[in-house]
Design a protein around this motif. Structure first.
Motif, PDB file in Angstrom:
ATOM      1  N   THR A   1       0.834  -1.212   0.000  1.00 56.36           N
ATOM      2  CA  THR A   1       0.000   0.000   0.000  1.00 56.36           C
ATOM      3  C   THR A   1       0.866   1.259   0.000  1.00 56.36           C
ATOM      4  O   THR A   1       1.704   1.435   0.890  1.00 56.36           O
ATOM      5  CB  THR A   1      -0.879   0.043   1.270  1.00 56.36           C
ATOM      6  N   GLY A   2       0.668   2.079  -0.997  1.00 49.71           N
ATOM      7  CA  GLY A   2       1.294   3.405  -1.034  1.00 49.71           C
ATOM      8  C   GLY A   2       2.813   3.378  -0.933  1.00 49.71           C
ATOM      9  O   GLY A   2       3.419   4.264  -0.332  1.00 49.71           O
ATOM     10  N   LEU A   3       3.423   2.367  -1.553  1.00 46.12           N
ATOM     11  CA  LEU A   3       4.876   2.194  -1.388  1.00 46.12           C
ATOM     12  C   LEU A   3       5.661   3.240  -2.182  1.00 46.12           C
ATOM     13  O   LEU A   3       5.411   3.446  -3.375  1.00 46.12           O
ATOM     14  CB  LEU A   3       5.267   0.785  -1.849  1.00 46.12           C
ATOM     15  N   THR A   4       6.611   3.890  -1.502  1.00 49.91           N
ATOM     16  CA  THR A   4       7.449   4.875  -2.186  1.00 49.91           C
ATOM     17  C   THR A   4       8.928   4.545  -1.990  1.00 49.91           C
ATOM     18  O   THR A   4       9.327   4.009  -0.941  1.00 49.91           O
ATOM     19  CB  THR A   4       7.193   6.308  -1.657  1.00 49.91           C
ATOM     20  N   LYS A   5       9.707   4.856  -3.016  1.00 46.90           N
ATOM     21  CA  LYS A   5      11.164   4.657  -2.939  1.00 46.90           C
ATOM     22  C   LYS A   5      11.858   5.608  -3.904  1.00 46.90           C
ATOM     23  O   LYS A   5      11.499   5.691  -5.079  1.00 46.90           O
ATOM     24  CB  LYS A   5      11.513   3.200  -3.315  1.00 46.90           C
ATOM     25  N   SER A   6      12.843   6.342  -3.375  1.00 43.69           N
ATOM     26  CA  SER A   6      13.665   7.213  -4.223  1.00 43.69           C
ATOM     27  C   SER A   6      15.110   6.779  -4.102  1.00 43.69           C
ATOM     28  O   SER A   6      15.524   6.228  -3.076  1.00 43.69           O
ATOM     29  CB  SER A   6      13.575   8.666  -3.751  1.00 43.69           C
ATOM     30  N   TYR A   7      15.861   7.032  -5.131  1.00 43.73           N
ATOM     31  CA  TYR A   7      17.316   6.833  -5.070  1.00 43.73           C
ATOM     32  C   TYR A   7      17.986   8.179  -5.249  1.00 43.73           C
ATOM     33  O   TYR A   7      17.481   9.025  -5.998  1.00 43.73           O
ATOM     34  CB  TYR A   7      17.787   5.896  -6.187  1.00 43.73           C
ATOM     35  N   ARG A   8      19.110   8.359  -4.584  1.00 45.16           N
ATOM     36  CA  ARG A   8      19.852   9.607  -4.752  1.00 45.16           C
ATOM     37  C   ARG A   8      20.848   9.390  -5.894  1.00 45.16           C
ATOM     38  O   ARG A   8      21.645   8.465  -5.861  1.00 45.16           O
ATOM     39  CB  ARG A   8      20.563   9.955  -3.443  1.00 45.16           C
ATOM     40  N   SER A   9      20.736  10.225  -6.890  1.00 44.85           N
ATOM     41  CA  SER A   9      21.596  10.063  -8.054  1.00 44.85           C
ATOM     42  C   SER A   9      22.075  11.437  -8.497  1.00 44.85           C
ATOM     43  O   SER A   9      21.247  12.332  -8.712  1.00 44.85           O
ATOM     44  CB  SER A   9      20.780   9.374  -9.158  1.00 44.85           C
ATOM     45  N   ALA A  10      23.395  11.598  -8.605  1.00 41.90           N
ATOM     46  CA  ALA A  10      24.011  12.873  -8.991  1.00 41.90           C
ATOM     47  C   ALA A  10      23.458  14.043  -8.161  1.00 41.90           C
ATOM     48  O   ALA A  10      23.071  15.085  -8.701  1.00 41.90           O
ATOM     49  CB  ALA A  10      23.802  13.123 -10.488  1.00 41.90           C
ATOM     50  N   GLY A  11      23.372  13.820  -6.835  1.00 43.52           N
ATOM     51  CA  GLY A  11      22.947  14.882  -5.932  1.00 43.52           C
ATOM     52  C   GLY A  11      21.453  15.147  -5.911  1.00 43.52           C
ATOM     53  O   GLY A  11      20.983  16.061  -5.234  1.00 43.52           O
ATOM     54  N   GLU A  12      20.682  14.352  -6.661  1.00 48.77           N
ATOM     55  CA  GLU A  12      19.233  14.561  -6.718  1.00 48.77           C
ATOM     56  C   GLU A  12      18.493  13.311  -6.297  1.00 48.77           C
ATOM     57  O   GLU A  12      18.955  12.203  -6.572  1.00 48.77           O
ATOM     58  CB  GLU A  12      18.834  14.845  -8.170  1.00 48.77           C
TER      59      GLU A  12
ATOM     60  N   GLY B   1       4.072   5.434  -4.926  1.00 47.51           N
ATOM     61  CA  GLY B   1       2.803   5.082  -4.263  1.00 47.51           C
ATOM     62  C   GLY B   1       2.212   3.840  -4.909  1.00 47.51           C
ATOM     63  O   GLY B   1       1.128   3.890  -5.495  1.00 47.51           O
ATOM     64  N   VAL B   2       2.954   2.750  -4.790  1.00 52.36           N
ATOM     65  CA  VAL B   2       2.526   1.501  -5.439  1.00 52.36           C
ATOM     66  C   VAL B   2       1.547   0.739  -4.546  1.00 52.36           C
ATOM     67  O   VAL B   2       1.806   0.528  -3.367  1.00 52.36           O
ATOM     68  CB  VAL B   2       3.758   0.609  -5.749  1.00 52.36           C
ATOM     69  N   ASP B   3       0.418   0.368  -5.136  1.00 51.42           N
ATOM     70  CA  ASP B   3      -0.559  -0.504  -4.474  1.00 51.42           C
ATOM     71  C   ASP B   3      -0.599  -1.818  -5.254  1.00 51.42           C
ATOM     72  O   ASP B   3      -0.708  -1.803  -6.478  1.00 51.42           O
ATOM     73  CB  ASP B   3      -1.960   0.118  -4.501  1.00 51.42           C
ATOM     74  N   LEU B   4      -0.515  -2.917  -4.525  1.00 50.85           N
ATOM     75  CA  LEU B   4      -0.496  -4.233  -5.196  1.00 50.85           C
ATOM     76  C   LEU B   4      -0.945  -5.294  -4.204  1.00 50.85           C
ATOM     77  O   LEU B   4      -0.557  -5.261  -3.033  1.00 50.85           O
ATOM     78  CB  LEU B   4       0.945  -4.535  -5.648  1.00 50.85           C
ATOM     79  N   THR B   5      -1.770  -6.238  -4.678  1.00 51.54           N
ATOM     80  CA  THR B   5      -2.106  -7.379  -3.830  1.00 51.54           C
ATOM     81  C   THR B   5      -1.846  -8.657  -4.615  1.00 51.54           C
ATOM     82  O   THR B   5      -1.968  -8.687  -5.841  1.00 51.54           O
ATOM     83  CB  THR B   5      -3.598  -7.377  -3.401  1.00 51.54           C
TER      84      THR B   5
ATOM     85  N   GLU C   1       3.382   0.674   3.016  1.00 52.91           N
ATOM     86  CA  GLU C   1       3.367  -0.544   3.830  1.00 52.91           C
ATOM     87  C   GLU C   1       3.392  -1.797   2.976  1.00 52.91           C
ATOM     88  O   GLU C   1       2.843  -1.828   1.875  1.00 52.91           O
ATOM     89  CB  GLU C   1       2.097  -0.559   4.691  1.00 52.91           C
ATOM     90  N   ILE C   2       4.051  -2.813   3.523  1.00 52.72           N
ATOM     91  CA  ILE C   2       4.044  -4.144   2.900  1.00 52.72           C
ATOM     92  C   ILE C   2       3.601  -5.114   3.987  1.00 52.72           C
ATOM     93  O   ILE C   2       4.227  -5.179   5.055  1.00 52.72           O
ATOM     94  CB  ILE C   2       5.450  -4.551   2.418  1.00 52.72           C
ATOM     95  N   ALA C   3       2.524  -5.848   3.726  1.00 50.87           N
ATOM     96  CA  ALA C   3       2.073  -6.861   4.679  1.00 50.87           C
ATOM     97  C   ALA C   3       2.032  -8.211   3.979  1.00 50.87           C
ATOM     98  O   ALA C   3       1.520  -8.322   2.856  1.00 50.87           O
ATOM     99  CB  ALA C   3       0.700  -6.502   5.209  1.00 50.87           C
ATOM    100  N   LEU C   4       2.606  -9.211   4.614  1.00 51.09           N
ATOM    101  CA  LEU C   4       2.590 -10.573   4.071  1.00 51.09           C
ATOM    102  C   LEU C   4       1.921 -11.449   5.116  1.00 51.09           C
ATOM    103  O   LEU C   4       2.452 -11.610   6.222  1.00 51.09           O
ATOM    104  CB  LEU C   4       4.023 -11.037   3.808  1.00 51.09           C
ATOM    105  N   ALA C   5       0.734 -11.999   4.766  1.00 50.74           N
ATOM    106  CA  ALA C   5      -0.097 -12.689   5.749  1.00 50.74           C
ATOM    107  C   ALA C   5      -0.239 -11.768   6.965  1.00 50.74           C
ATOM    108  O   ALA C   5      -0.623 -10.620   6.813  1.00 50.74           O
ATOM    109  CB  ALA C   5       0.484 -14.057   6.084  1.00 50.74           C
ATOM    110  N   ASP C   6       0.155 -12.211   8.145  1.00 50.02           N
ATOM    111  CA  ASP C   6      -0.003 -11.335   9.320  1.00 50.02           C
ATOM    112  C   ASP C   6       1.302 -10.630   9.688  1.00 50.02           C
ATOM    113  O   ASP C   6       1.440 -10.093  10.777  1.00 50.02           O
ATOM    114  CB  ASP C   6      -0.519 -12.152  10.512  1.00 50.02           C
TER     115      ASP C   6
END
Ligand SMILES: Nc1ncnc2c1ncn2[C@@H]1O[C@H](COP(=O)(O)OP(=O)(O)OP(=O)(O)O)[C@@H](O)[C@H]1O
Length: 217
Positions: A5-16, A23-27, A61-66
């Protein structure tokens, strides 16, 4: 069974900061097989790595079973990979110094989840009976990937994650290996999430999702 739910990830590349996941949603439901497609660089491997706990997300968030995967520390994520997830990569990643037999039991033994009957069934269904004494370098690509799938499924994981598992195989071998993987996944009832560039292979799974501009449409 897997809920992202709402997964976000950035990488720092060349100072940016470059936002890869916005905001990835997947089941993935129990027993469901899902193909994850998307253009090169869209973040498919990044998403798979976050679900596998190989890296930490910035938000969401990432939830796998409980299990709340996003709340785990490094040790918890390592435990999750060992006990609950099966991982298969394009490069097979077998342990070169171990025989096929020892590679096969590696995961289930360290997870303390070895099941002799299931192990024998995997050997039979994957056609590995006559290869058990060989070493990875003595196997074809398709044979190596069959061992890798057996190793990943031996502990009966909740979820099998595969990143381009047939990317190094010719078309016929890819079809055969994926057919075996789908059968075994159905047999265990685990979820299956596979990254692929192949629309043809994606179409053979239950559902296809596409990652584009940092989200799943
Ligand atoms: N460790 C890292 N540091 C900086 N940038 C990264 C890192 N890992 C990935 N990226 C960048 O994040 C983006 C997504 O990469 P990722 O490997 O997840 O894409 P992909 O969809 O799996 O691509 P491909 O289909 O080519 O394998 C790319 O622009 C990549 O350069």
């Amino acid at each position: 069974m897997l809920r992202v739910t709402g997964l976000t990830k950035s990488y720092r590349s060349a100072g940016e900061d470059v936002a890869v996941l916005r905001g990835v949603d997947l089941t993935v439901a129990t027993g469901e097989s899902v193909a994850l497609t998307g253009e090169s660089g869209s973040g498919k491997s990044t998403l798979l790595h976050l679900i596998a706990g190989l890296d930490a997300a910035d938000g969401g968030e990432i939830a796998l079973a409980d299990i709340n995967v996003s709340g785990l520390n490094d040790a918890g994520r390592a435990e999750l990979r060992r006990d609950r997830l099966g991982l298969v990569f394009q490069q097979f990643n077998l342990i070169p110094s171990l025989s096929v037999a020892d590679n096969l039991v590696f995961q289930s033994r360290i997870a303390g989840r070895h099941d002799a009957a299931w192990h024998d069934e995997l050997v039979e269904r994957l056609g590995l009976k006559n290869l058990l004494r060989r070493y990875p370098e003595q196997l074809s690509g398709g044979q190596q990937q069959r061992v890798a799938i057996g190793r990943a499924l031996a502990p009966k994981p909740l979820l099998l994650l595969a990143d381009e598992p047939t990317g190094n195989l010719d078309e016929d071998t890819a079809d055969e290996v994926l057919h075996l993987a789908r059968d075994l996944v159905a047999r265990t009832g685990c979820g299956f999430l596979m990254v692929t560039h192949s629309a043809r292979l994606a179409a053979t799974l239950d559902r296809q999702v596409n990652l584009h501009a940092g989200v799943i449409a």
